[in-house]
Design a protein around this motif. Structure first.
Motif, short mmCIF file in Angstrom:
data_model
loop_
_atom_site.label_atom_id
_atom_site.label_comp_id
_atom_site.label_asym_id
_atom_site.label_seq_id
_atom_site.Cartn_x
_atom_site.Cartn_y
_atom_site.Cartn_z
N UNK A 100 0.86 -1.19 0.08
CA UNK A 100 -0.09 -0.02 -0.12
C UNK A 100 0.65 1.28 0.04
N UNK A 101 2.08 1.37 0.93
CA UNK A 101 2.69 2.61 0.81
C UNK A 101 3.43 2.62 -0.56
N UNK A 102 3.97 1.58 -1.17
CA UNK A 102 4.70 1.99 -2.43
C UNK A 102 3.56 1.98 -3.63
N UNK A 103 2.52 1.38 -3.68
CA UNK A 103 1.84 1.34 -4.80
C UNK A 103 0.78 2.77 -4.80
N UNK A 104 0.62 3.38 -3.68
CA UNK A 104 -0.09 4.63 -3.70
C UNK A 104 0.88 5.81 -3.57
N UNK A 105 2.36 5.63 -3.88
CA UNK A 105 3.27 6.82 -3.97
C UNK A 105 3.35 6.99 -5.47
N UNK A 106 2.68 7.88 -5.75
CA UNK A 106 2.81 8.25 -7.14
C UNK A 106 4.17 8.64 -7.58
N UNK A 107 4.85 9.75 -7.08
CA UNK A 107 6.09 10.09 -6.99
C UNK A 107 6.95 8.92 -7.14
N UNK A 108 7.11 8.10 -6.29
CA UNK A 108 8.08 6.71 -6.24
C UNK A 108 7.87 6.23 -7.52
N UNK A 109 6.62 5.70 -7.77
CA UNK A 109 6.53 5.04 -9.07
C UNK A 109 7.05 5.83 -10.27
N UNK A 110 6.50 7.06 -10.34
CA UNK A 110 6.98 7.87 -11.61
C UNK A 110 8.36 7.71 -11.59
N UNK A 111 9.34 7.85 -10.56
CA UNK A 111 10.70 7.81 -10.65
C UNK A 111 11.14 6.78 -11.36
N UNK A 112 10.36 5.62 -11.18
CA UNK A 112 10.92 4.31 -11.64
C UNK A 112 10.33 4.05 -13.00
N UNK A 113 9.46 4.94 -13.38
CA UNK A 113 8.76 4.66 -14.90
C UNK A 113 7.81 3.59 -14.54
N UNK A 114 7.23 3.38 -13.58
CA UNK A 114 6.25 2.25 -13.43
C UNK A 114 4.81 2.78 -13.27
N UNK A 115 3.60 1.93 -13.46
CA UNK A 115 2.38 2.29 -13.23
C UNK A 115 1.87 1.40 -12.03
N UNK A 116 1.02 1.93 -11.38
CA UNK A 116 0.34 1.12 -10.25
C UNK A 116 -0.18 -0.04 -10.63
N UNK A 117 -0.62 -1.20 -9.73
CA UNK A 117 -1.27 -2.22 -10.06
C UNK A 117 -2.72 -1.83 -10.47
#
Length: 284
Positions: free
Chosen positions: A227-244
Motif C-alpha cells: 500500500x505504501x509503495x503502490x499509492x506513492x505516485x512520485x516514487x512509481x513515476x521515478x521508476x517509470x512504473x504504473x500502479x497495479x
C-alpha cells in the motif's frame, strides 16, 4: 515477519561495477528478515538481478559486505551463503545439469556429502513440496518452462535454506503455470522460509509481498508495504512504473483513498461493501 529479529541476510554495497565498466549497483543497503516476502520492482536495467545475485555471493561488491546469519561472507565461506540463500535463476536451464529431474535435485546434496539414501529421500521430499514428484524420471531440458522453474525450486529447497531468491519467477509462463509457481512460492513462505523475488508483474508483487522495494539506476529508491509503495505516485513515476490495476481502478472510480486496495481481492471486497466510497483504511 518481525523486525525485532536480526536479519537473515544483510548486504551493504557501496558499489558493484561489471567488467565492461557498467555500474550495476551503488549505495545499496538491503536486509532480509525472518518470515517475509520481499518483491523487487523496477524497469529493465534498474539493478534487480544484480542485487539478487549479491545475496548468495554469486556476485560480490567492489566495496561493501555481505552478512548471512551474522557471518561475514568471504572467498573462503561462500558455500555458507549459497546453502542458506538458495537462488532460482530466471533461465532455469542454467541450473539444470543432470540427466533426470531426481538426479538434478540430488546434485546439491551430493556436493555437500549427504549419503545416498538420505539424499534420495530428501530430493523426493523436495519434489513433493513443489508438487513435482511425477517429474522425477523426466529429462530436465524437455520440461516446460513452469516445470523447469519448479524443479529449480526443488533443487534449492532440498538444501533447507533460510531464504529463497527468485529472479523473475513468472517470466515467460502462461497464466496456469504462473499460478502454479505463485502457489508454490506462497507455500514455502507459509513453511517459514523468507522469499525475495524480482518481478515486472506488479499485481503479483501486490499479492505476495510483505515489503516492496523499488529500484532505480542501481539503487533502492524507496520501499514499504504494498500500500505504501503502490499509492506513492512520485516514487512509481521515478521508476517509470504504473500502479497495479486495482489501484488504478480505485482511483478512477473515485473510491475513498483511505481504503487503498492493492489486490483484486481487496478491490472486490471494497466494492461489495454497502457504501465503498466511505470505507476507512482499516475496513471497519
Amino acid at each position: 515477519m518481525s523486525r525485532d529479529d536480526p536479519p537473515l541476510v544483510d548486504l551493504q554495497c557501496e558499489a558493484h561495477t561489471y567488467p565492461d565498466g557498467t555500474v550495476g549497483m551503488h549505495d545499496v543497503e538491503f536486509s532480509i528478515y525472518p518470515n517475509e516476502v520481499v518483491a523487487l520492482i523496477g524497469g529493465n536495467g534498474a539493478g534487480k538481478s544484480t542485487l539478487l545475485e549479491h545475496l548468495n555471493a554469486t556476485l560480490v561488491p567492489d566495496d561493501g559486505e555481505l552478512l548471512v546469519d551474522g557471518t561475514p561472507i568471504t572467498e573462503d565461506n561462500k558455500a555458507h551463503a549459497r546453502k542458506e540463500v538458495g537462488f532460482v535463476f530466471q533461465d532455469a536451464d542454467t541450473q539444470l545439469v543432470a540427466p533426470t529431474v531426481l538426479d538434478d535435485v540430488l546434485f546439491g546434496l551430493q556436493n555437500y556429502g549427504v549419503p545416498g539414501d538420505e539424499a534420495r529421500a530428501r530430493a523426493r521430499e523436495a519434489l513433493a513440496t513443489v508438487d513435482a514428484s511425477h517429474l522425477e524420471d523426466r529429462i530436465p531440458h524437455y520440461l516446460s518452462g513452469g516445470e523447469k522453474r519448479l524443479v529449480g525450486l526443488a533443487g534449492v529447497l532440498v538444501l533447507e535454506p533460510s531464504v529463497v531468491v527468485l529472479d523473475e519467477p513468472l517470466a515467460g509462463l502462461d497464466p496456469e503455470r504462473s499460478r502454479l509457481v505463485a502457489d508454490r512460492i506462497a507455500q514455502i513462505h507459509e513453511e517459514g522460509i523468507s522469499v525475495v523475488l524480482s518481478t515486472h508483474d506488479l499485481e503479483f508483487a501486490a499479492e505476495v509481498a510483505d515489503r516492496v522495494c523499488v529500484m532505480v539506476d542501481g539503487n533502492v529508491a524507496g520501499s514499504g508495504t504494498p500500500r505504501e509503495v503502490f499509492y506513492d505516485g512520485a516514487l512509481l513515476a521515478k521508476a517509470n512504473l504504473h500502479p497495479p490495476a486495482p489501484v488504478r481502478v480505485a482511483r478512477e472510480a473515485g473510491l475513498d483513498a483511505r481504503a487503498q486496495p492493492v489486490t483484486e481481492a481487496d478491490l472486490v471486497a471494497l466494492l461489495e461493501r454497502p457504501n465503498p466510497a466511505s470505507i476507512p483504511a482499516d475496513g471497519s
